[in-house]
Scaffold this motif. Structure first.
Motif, PDB file in Angstrom:
ATOM      1  N   PHE A   6      -6.690  -0.259  -1.896  1.00 50.41           N
ATOM      2  CA  PHE A   6      -6.747   0.283  -0.534  1.00 50.41           C
ATOM      3  C   PHE A   6      -8.151   0.800  -0.213  1.00 50.41           C
ATOM      4  CE2 PHE A   6      -5.969   3.693   2.635  1.00 50.41           C
ATOM      5  CZ  PHE A   6      -5.315   2.949   3.593  1.00 50.41           C
ATOM      6  N   GLY A  52      -6.023  -2.978   4.580  1.00 55.60           N
ATOM      7  CA  GLY A  52      -4.940  -2.154   4.085  1.00 55.60           C
ATOM      8  C   GLY A  52      -4.211  -2.804   2.921  1.00 55.60           C
ATOM      9  N   VAL A  53      -2.999  -2.311   2.673  1.00 63.08           N
ATOM     10  CA  VAL A  53      -2.170  -2.798   1.578  1.00 63.08           C
ATOM     11  C   VAL A  53      -0.766  -3.071   2.098  1.00 63.08           C
ATOM     12  CG1 VAL A  53      -1.023  -2.082  -0.567  1.00 63.08           C
ATOM     13  CG2 VAL A  53      -3.475  -1.705  -0.287  1.00 63.08           C
ATOM     14  N   ARG A  91      -3.508   1.682  -4.808  1.00 63.82           N
ATOM     15  CA  ARG A  91      -4.333   2.717  -4.170  1.00 63.82           C
ATOM     16  C   ARG A  91      -5.819   2.397  -4.331  1.00 63.82           C
ATOM     17  NH1 ARG A  91      -1.201   6.817  -2.530  1.00 63.82           N
ATOM     18  NH2 ARG A  91       0.829   7.127  -3.560  1.00 63.82           N
TER      19      ARG A  91
END
Length: 358
Positions: free
Chosen positions: A168, A178-179, A165
């Motif tokens: 990200f 993004g991831v 997170r």
């Protein structure tokens, strides 16, 4: 070549999800924004294959010697070719490399050399690794690339959701979009969407200044809307297109847009583009080496309509990918559609991301 995984191979793909998945069955990686590349090496033979299974060899000559020096003599690796600028990935510079002139490619390879970031292993020596779980493929890849030096890199990876997170948010400033989430026991499935991707999405209000007909229904259905934003000088800049419509909606749009077509070119901010064939500016209907003969002609609209769209991120002054239609904004005047509404993402040094991967 005589490898356990022979060229060409359709890369494994990902399906989009709204959030990073929880649990302890995932390995997370940053999502790189470059040219997907599968590298095949069999001794002195080396091949770079694109996502659509075409050769990339001639476009990145500066990668050949480092790859031969650092990769095992017989292997197949999956990765992404990128160009790292001082503050992030430069996709515009990467696109310049796909050029018909060998002299220009050579010049650019020296002025703006590319890097390659690896994230999967398909074959090693005589072993086909595609049927092995990703956890093992990743471990083997880490062993192979533990001493890698630029321009060869291995993507960072984590099993910690909190770290994913954090990536990200922070890595977007370096141009990553993004991831990725990959199952620990997942096999390498060519052309199958077995990975997950979480990408950024934001809202933006844009002026609708033109459209293109649908390729199979000219004069009957709308293909895409041409979007614009006003810059600080008051000029309306073309920022991208929106084309996420059902077939029913495409036909309804013909009547909806009809009133805005009347006298649209008279005082249109893009009038010079519409009238100038071969203009070197990046215009809505311009042909380029990327269009591959597609008809990109466009129809002007009086710039009076405002639409809210969803977009992922900006590439310079334009949307990196196609925007998604959200709703019409009849309550907002077109002159309020400026770049100032866009979220500015702080840059993040790529060096720290590359270092994390080793």
């Amino acid at each position: 070549m005589h490898l356990p995984v022979q060229p060409t191979v359709a890369p494994m793909l990902a399906k989009r999800v709204d959030d990073i998945p929880s649990g302890d069955t995932w390995i997370f990686e940053p999502k790189w924004d470059g040219f997907r590349t599968i590298v095949f090496r069999d001794g002195d033979d080396l091949m770079l294959q694109s996502r659509d299974q075409k050769p990339l060899d001639r476009y990145f000559p500066e990668l050949f010697e480092p790859l031969k020096a650092q990769l095992p003599s017989r292997c197949v690796l999956d990765g992404e070719i990128v160009i790292a600028a001082s503050k992030g990935l430069d996709f515009d510079a990467l696109q310049l490399r796909i050029h018909p002139a060998a002299s220009r490619i050579k010049m650019l390879s020296q002025e703006i050399p590319a890097s390659i970031v690896f994230f999967d292993l398909l074959a090693l020596d005589d072993q086909d690794m595609t049927g092995e779980p990703f956890e093992r493929r990743r471990t083997e890849l880490e062993s192979l690339l533990k001493k890698a030096k630029a321009p060869i890199h291995m993507t960072p990876a984590t099993r910690d959701v909190a770290t994913a997170r954090d990536w990200f948010q922070r890595f977007e400033g370096a141009g990553l979009d993004g991831v990725m989430a990959k199952s620990l026991d997942g096999i390498y499935a060519p052309n199958k969407r077995t990975m997950l991707k979480v990408k950024h999405e934001r809202d933006c209000d844009c002026v609708v200044a033109g459209f293109r007909w649908h390729k199979d229904a000219e004069n009957e259905a709308i293909g895409s809307l041409l979007l614009g934003l006003y810059d600080t000088s008051g000029a309306l800049q073309h920022v991208g297109v929106c084309a996420s419509f059902t077939q029913k909606k495409r036909r309804e749009l013909v009547d909806f847009l009809a009133p805005y077509r009347r006298d649209a070119l008279k005082n249109h901010p893009w009038r010079s583009w519409a009238e100038a064939e071969g203009d070197n500016q990046r215009m809505p209907g311009g042909q380029s080496r990327w269009s591959q003969g597609k008809d990109l002609s466009w129809e002007p609209l009086r710039p009076e309509l405002v639409v809210e769209v969803a977009y992922e991120h900006m590439q310079g002054t334009r949307f990196r990918h196609m925007a998604q239609f959200r709703r019409w904004r009849t309550d907002k005047p077109p002159e309020d559609c400026t770049y100032e509404q866009l979220e500015v993402v702080a840059p993040h040094e790529l060096a720290s991301i590359f270092a994390t991967g080793r």
